[in-house]
Write a protein that holds these residues in place. Structure first.
Motif, PDB file in Angstrom:
ATOM      1  N   ILE A  80       0.854  -1.224   0.106  1.00 34.78           N
ATOM      2  CA  ILE A  80      -0.005   0.069  -0.119  1.00 34.78           C
ATOM      3  C   ILE A  80       0.911   1.402  -0.190  1.00 34.78           C
ATOM      4  CG2 ILE A  80      -1.696   1.306   1.302  1.00 34.78           C
ATOM      5  CD1 ILE A  80      -1.855  -2.049   2.642  1.00 34.78           C
ATOM      6  N   ALA A  81       0.785   1.903  -1.292  1.00 31.99           N
ATOM      7  CA  ALA A  81       1.761   3.230  -1.081  1.00 31.99           C
ATOM      8  C   ALA A  81       1.165   4.341  -0.259  1.00 31.99           C
ATOM      9  CB  ALA A  81       1.796   3.786  -2.643  1.00 31.99           C
ATOM     10  N   PHE A  82       1.977   4.908   0.354  1.00 35.55           N
ATOM     11  CA  PHE A  82       1.756   6.008   1.500  1.00 35.55           C
ATOM     12  C   PHE A  82       2.421   7.250   1.383  1.00 35.55           C
ATOM     13  CE2 PHE A  82       1.978   8.121   5.610  1.00 35.55           C
ATOM     14  CZ  PHE A  82       0.961   7.915   6.182  1.00 35.55           C
ATOM     15  N   GLY A  83       1.847   8.371   1.168  1.00 35.98           N
ATOM     16  CA  GLY A  83       2.433   9.816   0.650  1.00 35.98           C
ATOM     17  C   GLY A  83       2.426  10.359   2.363  1.00 35.98           C
ATOM     18  N   THR A  84       1.495  11.048   2.523  1.00 35.11           N
ATOM     19  CA  THR A  84       1.349  11.740   3.981  1.00 35.11           C
ATOM     20  C   THR A  84       0.190  11.189   4.511  1.00 35.11           C
ATOM     21  OG1 THR A  84       0.206  13.543   3.171  1.00 35.11           O
ATOM     22  CG2 THR A  84       2.664  13.967   3.263  1.00 35.11           C
ATOM     23  N   GLY A  85      -0.480  10.506   4.250  1.00 32.21           N
ATOM     24  CA  GLY A  85      -2.003   9.751   4.930  1.00 32.21           C
ATOM     25  C   GLY A  85      -2.826  10.852   4.863  1.00 32.21           C
ATOM     26  N   THR A  86      -2.883  11.759   4.392  1.00 35.24           N
ATOM     27  CA  THR A  86      -4.327  12.686   4.661  1.00 35.24           C
ATOM     28  C   THR A  86      -5.491  12.342   3.820  1.00 35.24           C
ATOM     29  OG1 THR A  86      -3.200  14.366   2.752  1.00 35.24           O
ATOM     30  CG2 THR A  86      -2.593  14.782   5.031  1.00 35.24           C
ATOM     31  N   SER A  87      -5.529  11.306   3.011  1.00 35.12           N
ATOM     32  CA  SER A  87      -6.639  10.961   2.591  1.00 35.12           C
ATOM     33  C   SER A  87      -7.774  10.688   3.367  1.00 35.12           C
ATOM     34  CB  SER A  87      -6.265   9.697   1.462  1.00 35.12           C
ATOM     35  OG  SER A  87      -5.744   8.777   2.235  1.00 35.12           O
ATOM     36  N   LEU A  88      -8.980  10.977   2.859  1.00 31.39           N
ATOM     37  CA  LEU A  88     -10.036  10.934   3.986  1.00 31.39           C
ATOM     38  C   LEU A  88     -11.124   9.851   3.652  1.00 31.39           C
ATOM     39  CD1 LEU A  88     -10.804  14.634   2.932  1.00 31.39           C
ATOM     40  CD2 LEU A  88     -10.006  13.506   5.290  1.00 31.39           C
ATOM     41  N   ALA A 149      -0.293  17.672   1.337  1.00 31.18           N
ATOM     42  CA  ALA A 149      -0.171  16.447   1.039  1.00 31.18           C
ATOM     43  C   ALA A 149       1.047  16.127   0.148  1.00 31.18           C
ATOM     44  CB  ALA A 149      -1.550  16.026  -0.032  1.00 31.18           C
ATOM     45  N   SER A 150       1.566  14.941  -0.314  1.00 27.97           N
ATOM     46  CA  SER A 150       2.627  14.487  -1.068  1.00 27.97           C
ATOM     47  C   SER A 150       1.862  14.669  -2.653  1.00 27.97           C
ATOM     48  CB  SER A 150       3.117  13.208  -0.865  1.00 27.97           C
ATOM     49  OG  SER A 150       2.155  12.195  -1.370  1.00 27.97           O
ATOM     50  N   LEU A 151       2.969  14.792  -3.505  1.00 21.75           N
ATOM     51  CA  LEU A 151       2.510  15.055  -4.753  1.00 21.75           C
ATOM     52  C   LEU A 151       2.087  13.658  -5.569  1.00 21.75           C
ATOM     53  CD1 LEU A 151       2.140  17.523  -6.391  1.00 21.75           C
ATOM     54  CD2 LEU A 151       3.896  18.058  -4.736  1.00 21.75           C
TER      55      LEU A 151
HETATM   56  C1  LIG Z   1      -7.700  19.037   6.279  1.00 22.80           C
HETATM   57  C2  LIG Z   1      -7.771  18.342   4.974  1.00 22.80           C
HETATM   58  C3  LIG Z   1      -8.200  18.967   3.589  1.00 22.80           C
HETATM   59  C4  LIG Z   1      -8.101  18.250   2.400  1.00 22.80           C
HETATM   60  N1  LIG Z   1      -8.532  19.052   1.529  1.00 22.80           N
HETATM   61  C5  LIG Z   1      -8.687  18.483   0.293  1.00 22.80           C
HETATM   62  C6  LIG Z   1      -8.915  19.337  -1.099  1.00 22.80           C
HETATM   63  O1  LIG Z   1      -9.322  20.502  -0.809  1.00 22.80           O
HETATM   64  N2  LIG Z   1      -8.811  18.641  -2.141  1.00 22.80           N
HETATM   65  C7  LIG Z   1      -8.607  17.406  -2.265  1.00 22.80           C
HETATM   66  O2  LIG Z   1      -8.579  16.867  -3.424  1.00 22.80           O
HETATM   67  N3  LIG Z   1      -8.276  16.740  -1.120  1.00 22.80           N
HETATM   68  C8  LIG Z   1      -8.336  17.164   0.026  1.00 22.80           C
HETATM   69  N4  LIG Z   1      -7.877  16.431   1.156  1.00 22.80           N
HETATM   70  C9  LIG Z   1      -7.712  14.952   0.987  1.00 22.80           C
HETATM   71  C10 LIG Z   1      -6.090  14.570   0.790  1.00 22.80           C
HETATM   72  O3  LIG Z   1      -5.229  15.803   1.316  1.00 22.80           O
HETATM   73  C11 LIG Z   1      -5.798  14.347  -0.650  1.00 22.80           C
HETATM   74  O4  LIG Z   1      -6.418  13.239  -0.933  1.00 22.80           O
HETATM   75  C12 LIG Z   1      -4.299  14.118  -0.912  1.00 22.80           C
HETATM   76  O5  LIG Z   1      -4.367  14.151  -2.271  1.00 22.80           O
HETATM   77  C13 LIG Z   1      -3.919  12.757  -0.324  1.00 22.80           C
HETATM   78  O6  LIG Z   1      -2.202  12.855  -0.457  1.00 22.80           O
HETATM   79  P1  LIG Z   1      -1.464  12.143   0.559  1.00 22.80           P
HETATM   80  O7  LIG Z   1       0.074  12.378   0.195  1.00 22.80           O
HETATM   81  O8  LIG Z   1      -1.731  12.404   2.111  1.00 22.80           O
HETATM   82  O9  LIG Z   1      -1.754  10.499  -0.118  1.00 22.80           O
HETATM   83  P2  LIG Z   1      -2.087   9.452   1.135  1.00 22.80           P
HETATM   84  O10 LIG Z   1      -3.199   9.582   1.833  1.00 22.80           O
HETATM   85  O11 LIG Z   1      -0.713   9.032   1.775  1.00 22.80           O
HETATM   86  O12 LIG Z   1      -2.528   8.231   0.117  1.00 22.80           O
HETATM   87  C14 LIG Z   1      -3.785   8.455  -0.694  1.00 22.80           C
HETATM   88  C15 LIG Z   1      -3.930   7.334  -1.848  1.00 22.80           C
HETATM   89  O13 LIG Z   1      -2.849   7.262  -2.788  1.00 22.80           O
HETATM   90  C16 LIG Z   1      -1.968   6.348  -2.729  1.00 22.80           C
HETATM   91  N5  LIG Z   1      -0.559   6.599  -2.869  1.00 22.80           N
HETATM   92  C17 LIG Z   1       0.059   7.426  -2.043  1.00 22.80           C
HETATM   93  N6  LIG Z   1       1.214   7.723  -2.909  1.00 22.80           N
HETATM   94  C18 LIG Z   1       1.162   7.109  -4.115  1.00 22.80           C
HETATM   95  C19 LIG Z   1       2.274   6.661  -5.156  1.00 22.80           C
HETATM   96  N7  LIG Z   1       3.288   7.136  -4.862  1.00 22.80           N
HETATM   97  N8  LIG Z   1       2.039   5.868  -5.985  1.00 22.80           N
HETATM   98  C20 LIG Z   1       0.462   5.488  -6.108  1.00 22.80           C
HETATM   99  N9  LIG Z   1      -0.387   5.375  -4.971  1.00 22.80           N
HETATM  100  C21 LIG Z   1       0.045   6.173  -4.060  1.00 22.80           C
HETATM  101  C22 LIG Z   1      -2.316   5.642  -1.457  1.00 22.80           C
HETATM  102  O14 LIG Z   1      -2.128   4.248  -1.745  1.00 22.80           O
HETATM  103  C23 LIG Z   1      -3.764   5.947  -1.118  1.00 22.80           C
HETATM  104  O15 LIG Z   1      -4.714   4.998  -1.986  1.00 22.80           O
HETATM  105  C24 LIG Z   1      -7.881  17.022   2.434  1.00 22.80           C
HETATM  106  C25 LIG Z   1      -7.329  16.350   3.591  1.00 22.80           C
HETATM  107  C26 LIG Z   1      -7.260  16.946   4.901  1.00 22.80           C
HETATM  108  C27 LIG Z   1      -7.033  16.171   6.079  1.00 22.80           C
END
Ligand SMILES: Cc1cc2nc3c(=O)[nH]c(=O)nc-3n(C[C@H](O)[C@H](O)[C@H](O)COP(=O)(O)OP(=O)(O)OC[C@H]3O[C@@H](n4cnc5c(N)ncnc54)[C@H](O)[C@@H]3O)c2cc1C
Length: 471
Positions: A80-88, A149-151
């Motif tokens: 399971i890929a993990f970026g910063t874990g902010t997905s909802l 979040a991570s790109l």
């Molecule tokens: C306060 C708050 C506000 C937010 N506002 C928005 C908003 O305005 N718009 C919006 O779109 N989202 C928003 N979000 C949701 C979240 O920030 C996004 O979904 C963001 O894109 C997730 O990025 P992450 O790095 O945290 O990914 P993660 O949560 O780590 O992962 C998300 C998903 O991507 C996959 N993934 C991660 N890295 C990779 C990789 N390298 N290759 C393949 N798959 C990968 C994971 O397996 C998982 O399925 C918000 C969240 C919070 C907590």
């Protein structure tokens, strides 16, 4: 369908034990199995229960990601890929256990091609760090989800944010990517050319695939020039409907608004307290314009006139960077501000998006539904795109309240789908919205299953997400 049924994945105890041993030996300190770290790598942002992986590995290169995926493929273990874990939506949960592949050490900028307005990066860099890196070039990357979040995660969820009304979402802003596929091979989906008709568009297949089709190890992104001038501010309205009508008129008149965000009265109360803002507790639009000095002033004036027509105003706007930054920081903190409305509660975040002509109707019906359901649920929205979030604040120890909230969300999602919209404009399906995908897209989901089975026949890449089991 209940979440637990939709997202069920069998555990492969023998395979997991073998892979834990392999990764410990190969990665040493860069492989961890401590409970709190594992829990941090499961879902933590909403009421969806945490399902921790069995171990967390921190690769530093595409070659290392390939090694990890090959080990997991050989022993049929989820990765399971993990970026910063902010997905909802429970995206990073591990319902059948397995390995969390944390990309935070893959956070380099590989090449800035300023003349071509593009940049190639590793997936673990966050959007704020990328923009800090780019600052001296006069360029920036505009997509801005509320979290830093991570790109890679943003590409994988097809994220967007407040700027999407002008600059598009991750779908429009990824030119090419490299991904490690389920058999361990790394593929690059396109070159840097602005346009390409070369074969199937694997870039856009992987963008939004939520880690279920491949693990992204590099991304080439489009950049924008930092605007010469920016103006922005806050405009109050008597009702949410009036604010929506003003938004619709602004978009339909072709005013090049860069951000237009709705905050309802309850959310405004939360923002005032959390971010110390001095505005009335009425529905408001946060608005921003990018362009030349004369252009942004004129656009702000025109918007102010539209707002007046719908009973809104006065539109208080400024071109002073610090004042604007305070406003947008407050808007980005809306999620955390909402939680203070009900201390101790957990949030359930919704994410519907409808054609803009249906927006006012959809929000009005939703506000009435919230009132009838007796829920505490502020609203914020990227309304220029027809996208809005209801944040339902719940006592997670009260099963009746959870049921009431889930029923409300079901009605909201079906209302949006019935208006030719979607249950998710930007957060993605993860575990939480699996039950709505077929209701939105019908037989198309069968073809998605065919793609998943062809690319990941052992179902090791983020299993139990996006696609509900076929009935
Ligand atoms: C306060 C708050 C506000 C937010 N506002 C928005 C908003 O305005 N718009 C919006 O779109 N989202 C928003 N979000 C949701 C979240 O920030 C996004 O979904 C963001 O894109 C997730 O990025 P992450 O790095 O945290 O990914 P993660 O949560 O780590 O992962 C998300 C998903 O991507 C996959 N993934 C991660 N890295 C990779 C990789 N390298 N290759 C393949 N798959 C990968 C994971 O397996 C998982 O399925 C918000 C969240 C919070 C907590």
């Amino acid at each position: 369908m209940a979440l637990s049924d939709a997202a069920k994945v069998e555990r492969n105890e023998t395979g997991i034990a073998t892979v834990l041993g392999i990764l410990k030996q190969r990665f040493g300190e860069r492989f961890q199995t401590g409970q709190s770290l594992r829990e941090q790598h499961g879902h933590t942002t909403t009421y969806i229960p945490n399902q921790a992986p069995d171990g967390v590995v921190f690769p530093e290169s595409t070659a290392e990601v390939q090694e990890i995926v090959r080990a997991c493929a050989e022993h049929r273990v989820p990765v399971i890929a993990f970026g910063t874990g902010t997905s909802l939506e429970g995206h990073v949960n591990a319902p059948g256990g397995g390995i969390s592949l944390d990309t935070s050490r893959m956070n380099r900028v590989l090449a800035v091609n300023a003349e071509d307005l593009d940049v190639t990066i590793e997936p673990g860099i966050t959007r704020e760090d990328l923009n800090a890196y780019l600052r001296d070039t006069g360029l920036f990357f505009p997509i801005d989800p509320g979290a830093n979040a991570s790109l890679g995660g943003m590409a994988a969820t097809r994220a967007s944010g407040t700027n999407a009304v002008r600059y598009g979402t991750m779908r429009e802003n990824v030119l090419a990517l490299t991904a490690v596929m389920a058999d361990g091979r790394a593929i690059t989906t396109a070159k840097r050319a602005k346009k390409s008709s070369a074969g199937y568009d694997l870039t856009r297949l992987l963008v939004g695939s939520e880690g279920t089709l491949g693990i992204i190890t590099s991304l080439t992104l489009k950049l924008q020039g930092i605007p010469q001038a920016i103006s922005g501010g806050v405009c109050p309205f008597p009702t949410v409907e009036a604010a929506c009508q003003a938004t619709i008129a602004t978009i339909q008149m072709g005013i090049p608004v860069a951000r237009i965000e709705l905050v309802n009265a309850l959310q405004m109360r939360a923002l005032k307290n959390y971010s110390n803002l001095d505005y009335a507790e009425t529905p408001c639009l946060f608005v921003e314009f990018h362009g030349s000095e004369a252009g942004v002033a004129e656009q702000a004036e025109t918007f102010g006139e539209i707002a007046t027509e719908y009973g809104g105003g006065p539109f208080q706007w400024t071109a002073v960077a610090e004042e604007r930054a305070k406003l947008w920081k407050a808007r980005h903190d809306a999620y955390w501000a909402s939680l203070t409305l009900r201390p101790g509660s957990k949030a359930l975040s919704t994410d519907v998006c409808v054609p803009i002509s249906r927006l006012a109707e959809c929000i009005a019906e939703t506000e009435a539904d919230i009132a009838e359901s007796g829920l505490i649920a502020p609203i914020v929205g990227h309304v220029g795109d027809g996208n809005f979030h209801v944040l339902v604040l719940m006592d997670v120890n009260d099963p009746a309240e959870i049921e009431r909230a889930e029923k409300f969300v079901g009605r909201l999602n079906m209302r949006a789908i019935g208006m030719d919209g979607t249950c998710t404009g930007e957060h993605g399906i993860g575990q939480g919205k699996m039950g709505f995908l077929e209701r939105e897209l019908g037989d198309a989901v069968d073809f998605m299953r065919t793609i998943k089975a062809a690319l990941d026949p052992q179902n090791i890449l983020n299993p139990g997400k996006v696609l509900p089991a076929a009935h």
